[in-house]
Design an enzyme around this catalytic site. Structure first.
Site, PDB file in Angstrom:
ATOM      1  N   TYR B 153       7.268 -77.390  99.911  1.00 42.83           N
ATOM      2  CA  TYR B 153       8.011 -76.515 100.830  1.00 42.83           C
ATOM      3  C   TYR B 153       8.553 -75.299 100.088  1.00 42.83           C
ATOM      4  CZ  TYR B 153      11.941 -75.185 103.902  1.00 42.83           C
ATOM      5  OH  TYR B 153      12.839 -74.506 104.680  1.00 42.83           O
ATOM      6  N   LYS B 157       7.406 -71.381 100.557  1.00 41.82           N
ATOM      7  CA  LYS B 157       8.376 -70.337 100.908  1.00 41.82           C
ATOM      8  C   LYS B 157       8.307 -69.196  99.883  1.00 41.82           C
ATOM      9  CE  LYS B 157      10.549 -71.796 104.671  1.00 41.82           C
ATOM     10  NZ  LYS B 157      10.433 -71.005 105.927  1.00 41.82           N
TER      11      LYS B 157
END
Lengths: 339, 339
Positions: B153, B157
């Site tokens: 994640y 990002k």
């Protein structure tokens, strides 16, 4: 062992292939097969080696099949260069980002279906560094400098560093990203890299051809000879996970040198007449790109692996001349050299 | 003006939509149309507003059509959360990386064919930061801390931050990446984010339900209330390019708070009986992920935009209670609160 070099017909890739074939082993294992994947066919001397195979064509369309071949080790060097990526945004995304992603996903599939986890060295670049209003660029960048790339090429290299790190964390590959400094002196013709002149101002005068330097003699830059660069890629491959020390990308050693010092070294090695073939004519496009590059780099983690920068730019010029003398085009490449 | 919120049916997205509709303007322009793209349908109160439209379905398959609609402004909040991305690597790549890339390429096409360059706020995350052997994580991260994400994640990002920066540099969008801190207190059910308990240990006791805290009370973390977070996203949108100061991502303001302080604030606002519904039971998986997160953050660039963190965690608890009291499920959500 079975090895893959992407960009294996390129200058660094072919030199790496020759070095590996001459050694015969890598990380203690015998090199039985060396596959060179490139959009161009590999040089004839490499193809003459029974251990070498070629996969010629666009890497993106070959990525899945290549990964499926099952390599023990990979040097992923293939890349569109900085000038190309600025001129053609989609080319850069496709050649640098999508191709790396496709290769990594191929290796992921192989690792999850066959338990094969290749060791992979990814050639990133000092071009990941750049100035941003919120992040001033230190003159000398280190392993822990915050990258703020100012080109699509640098952005794509940085993104791939992080993909390599995460695929490694998940256990799909054993990946190591190494940031290459500007490799000089490159033989052959100028290429579309904005850094092309760092080779041109040495190569052309030695060949008896005039060369234009598009930036000021005061411009300083981190460079590395082809020989040191290839040795460093091999050392990064051979390092243990612990010795590589983490998953973030590592700077390779740099000789931090001014254009004026490069030309002094050229004169020292090759004489005044050769040096006199370089004149300065500012190119705003090139100078603008180069102004966003660091003036030097340190490589603390690479030093911990025992890697050192070139000792002097004169040595780099001598390495280039010696390489030419061993090659088939010595007369042409050193036409300007009278000793 | 015509606005798009991806993830517009989610908690932050819906709150942002309500705030924008109540204001009626953004960056001095009247909001005529607000499109909420999400895999789920938006809440009924939003759909009741004549200015609101919904695009419900997987964002990846809608990205090209959405970009083609021609928006003046975009808040790109849609994302798979950290726990999901760790459990399903492909889901994370698809939902976070491929979807953002498809949206950006859609906007690029629109900008090159129609000259329309949307302003875009991308919600990145404090999860970009993490420790790496070569890059020790400072306890308090700043705008210039080197990100070394330790989750897929966080990696995705960070990659999207760099894509947004490069598409902005090329003039295809006017993009700004803002790193959200952990938003708490979230209403509803726990989600698959590893940070879910930072809301659960407040929300569940207030609803009269026992809650398990999977980490030590000494764990410190940068948090932000939903209200402050939405205000910050709007301020980042409204900032001039110069005021945003560069293209690298900006930390949003954080209240750096220990779990023990969160629970003291809960007791202060809601009483001992509510606080007593939280017990500690270590979850190694969650604790392992959280151990790789920074214990706090600073937000110097956001402060220069006039943005401030929440003043206290007690204020955050009070904001949550006030939100519940205005909503339809107040009785259930505050079942455990006796005052």
């Amino acid at each position: 062992m079975k090895l893959l070099i992407t960009g294996g017909a390129g200058f660094v890739g072919a030199r790496l292939a020759r070095t590996l074939l001459a050694r015969g082993t890598l990380a203690g294992a015998k090199i039985e097969r060396l596959v060179l994947a490139d959009q161009f066919a590999p040089p004839a001397d490499l193809m003459a080696d029974a251990r070498v195979g070629a996969r010629t064509g666009a890497l993106l369309s070959q990525a899945a099949a290549l990964a499926d071949e099952g390599f023990d080790g990979v040097f992923h060097l293939a890349s569109a260069v900085s000038g190309e990526c600025e001129a053609d945004f989609e080319l850069g995304l496709r050649s640098n980002l999508d191709t790396t992603r496709a290769l990594l996903d191929g290796f992921r599939l192989k690792s999850t279906t066959r338990g094969q986890v290749p060791r992979l060295v990814f050639s990133s670049s000092v071009a990941v560094f750049g100035p941003d209003p919120a992040v001033p660029l230190p003159p000398i960048v280190s392993d822990t400098t915050l990258p703020a790339p100012q080109t699509s090429y640098g952005t794509q290299k940085l993104i791939c560093e992080h993909l390599v790190a995460d695929y490694t964390r998940k256990g799909y590959i054993d990946g190591r990203s190494a940031r290459l400094m500007t490799v000089t002196v490159r033989p052959g013709k100028p290429n579309a890299a904005a850094s092309s002149f760092f080779s041109g101002i040495i190569r052309e005068p030695l060949a008896g051809v005039e060369s234009v330097c598009p930036v000021s003699p005061e411009v300083s830059h981190p460079v590395s000879s082809p020989g040191r660069t290839v040795d460093a890629l091999i050392a990064v491959y051979e390092a243990s996970r612990e010795a590589f020390n983490g998953r973030t990308a590592m700077n390779l050693p740099a000789l931090n040198v001014k254009v004026s010092e490069m030309l002094e070294a050229l004169e020292q090695v090759a004489g005044k007449a050769v040096r006199a073939r370089v004149r300065f004519e500012r190119d705003e496009r090139i100078a603008g790109i180069v102004a966003n590059w660091p003036t030097g780099a340190t490589a603390g983690r690479a030093a911990a692996l025992g890697l050192k920068p070139d000792t002097s730019f004169a040595d780099i010029v001598r390495q280039y001349i010696a390489d030419c003398e061993r090659g088939p085009d010595a007369a042409q490449a050193l036409k300007g050299l009278t000793r």
